[in-house]
Design a protein around this motif. Structure first.
Motif, PDB file in Angstrom:
ATOM      1  N   ILE A  82       1.071 -47.265 -16.450  1.00  0.00           N
ATOM      2  CA  ILE A  82       2.051 -48.349 -16.541  1.00  0.00           C
ATOM      3  C   ILE A  82       3.441 -47.792 -16.809  1.00  0.00           C
ATOM      4  O   ILE A  82       4.432 -48.218 -16.204  1.00  0.00           O
ATOM      5  N   VAL A  83       3.535 -46.813 -17.717  1.00  0.00           N
ATOM      6  CA  VAL A  83       4.832 -46.189 -18.013  1.00  0.00           C
ATOM      7  C   VAL A  83       5.362 -45.462 -16.777  1.00  0.00           C
ATOM      8  O   VAL A  83       6.559 -45.531 -16.463  1.00  0.00           O
ATOM      9  N   ALA A  84       4.470 -44.781 -16.059  1.00  0.00           N
ATOM     10  CA  ALA A  84       4.878 -44.045 -14.861  1.00  0.00           C
ATOM     11  C   ALA A  84       5.424 -44.979 -13.787  1.00  0.00           C
ATOM     12  O   ALA A  84       6.324 -44.623 -13.024  1.00  0.00           O
ATOM     13  N   SER A  85       4.877 -46.213 -13.726  1.00  0.00           N
ATOM     14  CA  SER A  85       5.317 -47.171 -12.711  1.00  0.00           C
ATOM     15  C   SER A  85       6.615 -47.874 -13.108  1.00  0.00           C
ATOM     16  O   SER A  85       7.185 -48.626 -12.319  1.00  0.00           O
ATOM     17  N   GLY A  86       7.071 -47.661 -14.350  1.00  0.00           N
ATOM     18  CA  GLY A  86       8.266 -48.329 -14.836  1.00  0.00           C
ATOM     19  C   GLY A  86       7.985 -49.692 -15.426  1.00  0.00           C
ATOM     20  O   GLY A  86       8.906 -50.458 -15.733  1.00  0.00           O
ATOM     21  N   GLY A  87       6.717 -50.023 -15.616  1.00  0.00           N
ATOM     22  CA  GLY A  87       6.334 -51.333 -16.124  1.00  0.00           C
ATOM     23  C   GLY A  87       6.439 -51.476 -17.624  1.00  0.00           C
ATOM     24  O   GLY A  87       6.315 -52.588 -18.148  1.00  0.00           O
ATOM     25  N   VAL A  94       4.513 -46.544 -27.349  1.00  0.00           N
ATOM     26  CA  VAL A  94       4.114 -45.685 -28.470  1.00  0.00           C
ATOM     27  C   VAL A  94       3.179 -46.403 -29.451  1.00  0.00           C
ATOM     28  O   VAL A  94       2.127 -45.873 -29.808  1.00  0.00           O
ATOM     29  N   PRO A  95       3.520 -47.622 -29.928  1.00  0.00           N
ATOM     30  CA  PRO A  95       2.587 -48.307 -30.833  1.00  0.00           C
ATOM     31  C   PRO A  95       1.231 -48.589 -30.192  1.00  0.00           C
ATOM     32  O   PRO A  95       0.201 -48.595 -30.874  1.00  0.00           O
ATOM     33  N   MET A  96       1.223 -48.810 -28.872  1.00  0.00           N
ATOM     34  CA  MET A  96      -0.034 -49.069 -28.180  1.00  0.00           C
ATOM     35  C   MET A  96      -0.929 -47.826 -28.203  1.00  0.00           C
ATOM     36  O   MET A  96      -2.153 -47.925 -28.332  1.00  0.00           O
ATOM     37  N   ILE A  97      -0.312 -46.659 -28.083  1.00  0.00           N
ATOM     38  CA  ILE A  97      -1.058 -45.401 -28.185  1.00  0.00           C
ATOM     39  C   ILE A  97      -1.660 -45.260 -29.576  1.00  0.00           C
ATOM     40  O   ILE A  97      -2.819 -44.848 -29.746  1.00  0.00           O
ATOM     41  N   ALA A 302       6.252 -40.620 -18.196  1.00  0.00           N
ATOM     42  CA  ALA A 302       4.790 -40.597 -18.262  1.00  0.00           C
ATOM     43  C   ALA A 302       4.307 -39.403 -19.074  1.00  0.00           C
ATOM     44  O   ALA A 302       3.380 -39.521 -19.887  1.00  0.00           O
ATOM     45  N   LEU A 303       4.937 -38.244 -18.851  1.00  0.00           N
ATOM     46  CA  LEU A 303       4.578 -37.061 -19.626  1.00  0.00           C
ATOM     47  C   LEU A 303       4.909 -37.273 -21.099  1.00  0.00           C
ATOM     48  O   LEU A 303       4.157 -36.856 -21.988  1.00  0.00           O
ATOM     49  N   SER A 304       6.014 -37.950 -21.367  1.00  0.00           N
ATOM     50  CA  SER A 304       6.423 -38.194 -22.751  1.00  0.00           C
ATOM     51  C   SER A 304       5.399 -39.039 -23.490  1.00  0.00           C
ATOM     52  O   SER A 304       5.058 -38.743 -24.635  1.00  0.00           O
ATOM     53  N   ILE A 305       4.881 -40.099 -22.857  1.00  0.00           N
ATOM     54  CA  ILE A 305       3.917 -40.961 -23.545  1.00  0.00           C
ATOM     55  C   ILE A 305       2.586 -40.235 -23.729  1.00  0.00           C
ATOM     56  O   ILE A 305       1.878 -40.442 -24.718  1.00  0.00           O
ATOM     57  N   ALA A 306       2.243 -39.348 -22.781  1.00  0.00           N
ATOM     58  CA  ALA A 306       1.034 -38.532 -22.957  1.00  0.00           C
ATOM     59  C   ALA A 306       1.209 -37.579 -24.136  1.00  0.00           C
ATOM     60  O   ALA A 306       0.277 -37.349 -24.913  1.00  0.00           O
TER      61      ALA A 306
END
Length: 369
Positions: A82-87, A94-97, A302-306
């Motif tokens: 979702i982050v990679a798609s810009g959504g 971050v809180p979802m992770i 996307a890499l950042s959220i991973a």
């Protein structure tokens, strides 16, 4: 002898082919999901952002989704897509992770409830099962306020991601081009299927199934059926327990499995909680590899959220495994909770229902009013 050697070679070939096919499906499903989210458009993005803009609700959405599907590997991979798609913005994800890390602990707690008929084993089993919960909950208690007020994890992950300087090649449509075969297959599906929600569901099912297949194949090969061997290898030294817990979970791609299989050992008292805890902490580090694979060659966001997934668990490890006194807290509270639940069994069931289902659903529902 020749027959035995040939059989071993066939087993190795079968293992490699199975893993390769499952990994191909995993990467394809992520690519399909990202492509579909990009096509769905701004209206859906706005709806997603309206729900996840509240960090508290985002935290419990991650917790609830992961508790339901019982795979933080799947849920974090979805978030990366979702982050990679810009959504979704990085700060909202971050809180979802963090919530996903809490939700994945449900399995080991449920497994511990199967010892309810034996009071002594039940006490030990509950303590073993909830230790994974308490580690993640305590880490959230420390890191969530720091992220909420100062965006510590977001900024740190962006800094680390920038070191890699990812600059994926984009085709004219703006989609990240990685494998020509994926572009062809997913382009055909997107053009052919009118209702894009069907493609999202297909991608989710394929993603979940591929992770489960990888988990099952590697679990069977690495662990086998010998509890004695597992105990001897994993728990004779603290750092070795941590390291092997990390590697095993990285291979199996499911901390739910690797933390659940030690509950019987903790329940029978064969392994003390103090020796189990480093293994559980290592499992939390190992499970982050899925999100990093999912972010491979995608956008820097996307890499950042991973990396957020990895850094969250790494910081929690540094705090609760290496700092004196603090490294005793998860074990201490797990023991106390085990004693309390052994005395009043209903507490265990209420804890699961309230923390993993009632509280998240209530907050999500109230937010929509």
């Amino acid at each position: 002898m020749e027959g035995s050697t040939t059989q071993k070679q066939l087993n190795v070939v079968q293992f490699v082919l199975s893993i390769s096919l499952a990994l191909f499906v995993f990467l394809w499903s992520l690519d399909l999901m990202t492509s579909t989210f990009q096509v769905i458009g701004n209206e859906t993005v706005i709806k997603v952002l309206s729900v996840t803009s509240n960090p508290f609700i985002s935290l419990f959405i991650g917790l609830f989704i992961t508790a339901v599907i019982q795979s933080s590997s799947t849920s974090t991979s979805l978030i990366v897509a979702i982050v990679a798609s810009g959504g979704m913005a990085l700060e909202n994800a971050v809180p979802m992770i963090m919530g996903a890390n809490m939700g994945t602990t449900l399995t080991s707690t449920i497994v511990s409830l199967t010892y309810i008929t034996d009071n002594k084993e039940f006490k030990n089993a509950i303590a073993t099962g909830v230790m994974h919960d308490f580690f993640n909950i305590m880490t959230v208690i420390i890191l969530f306020p720091l992220e909420y007020y100062y965006h510590v994890l977001s900024k740190l992950s962006i800094s680390v991601a920038s070191v890699f300087n990812q600059s994926p090649n984009l085709n004219p449509t703006g989609h990240e081009s990685r494998f020509g075969l994926f572009d062809y297959i997913n382009g055909f599906l997107i053009d052919s299927v009118a209702y894009k929600a069907i493609l999202v569901i297909l991608a989710c099912i394929s993603l979940f199934a591929s992770i489960k297949i990888i988990s099952k194949i590697i679990s069977k090969r690495m662990i086998g059926g010998s509890d004695d061997r597992f105990q001897e290898v994993f728990f004779n030294k603290r750092l070795k327990s941590f390291g092997l817990g990390t590697m095993l979970t990285a291979g199996i791609q499911s901390s739910s499995i690797t933390t659940s299989i030690i509950v019987p050992l903790g329940a029978t008292g064969k392994i003390h909680l103090g020796k189990i805890f480093p293994y559980i902490v290592g499992a939390n580090i190992g499970t982050t590899i899925t999100a990093l694979i999912a972010a491979f060659n995608k956008s820097e966001a996307a890499l950042s959220i991973a990396l957020v997934h990895f850094l969250f668990n790494l910081i929690g490890t540094l705090i609760f495994l290496f700092i004196p006194y603090l490294n005793k807290l998860p074990i201490l509270y797990s023991r106390k909770f085990g004693l309390m639940t052994a005395q009043y069994r209903v507490i265990g069931f209420f804890y699961i229902l309230f923390v993993f289902f009632i509280l998240p659903l209530a907050l999500i529902f109230l937010n929509r009013l």
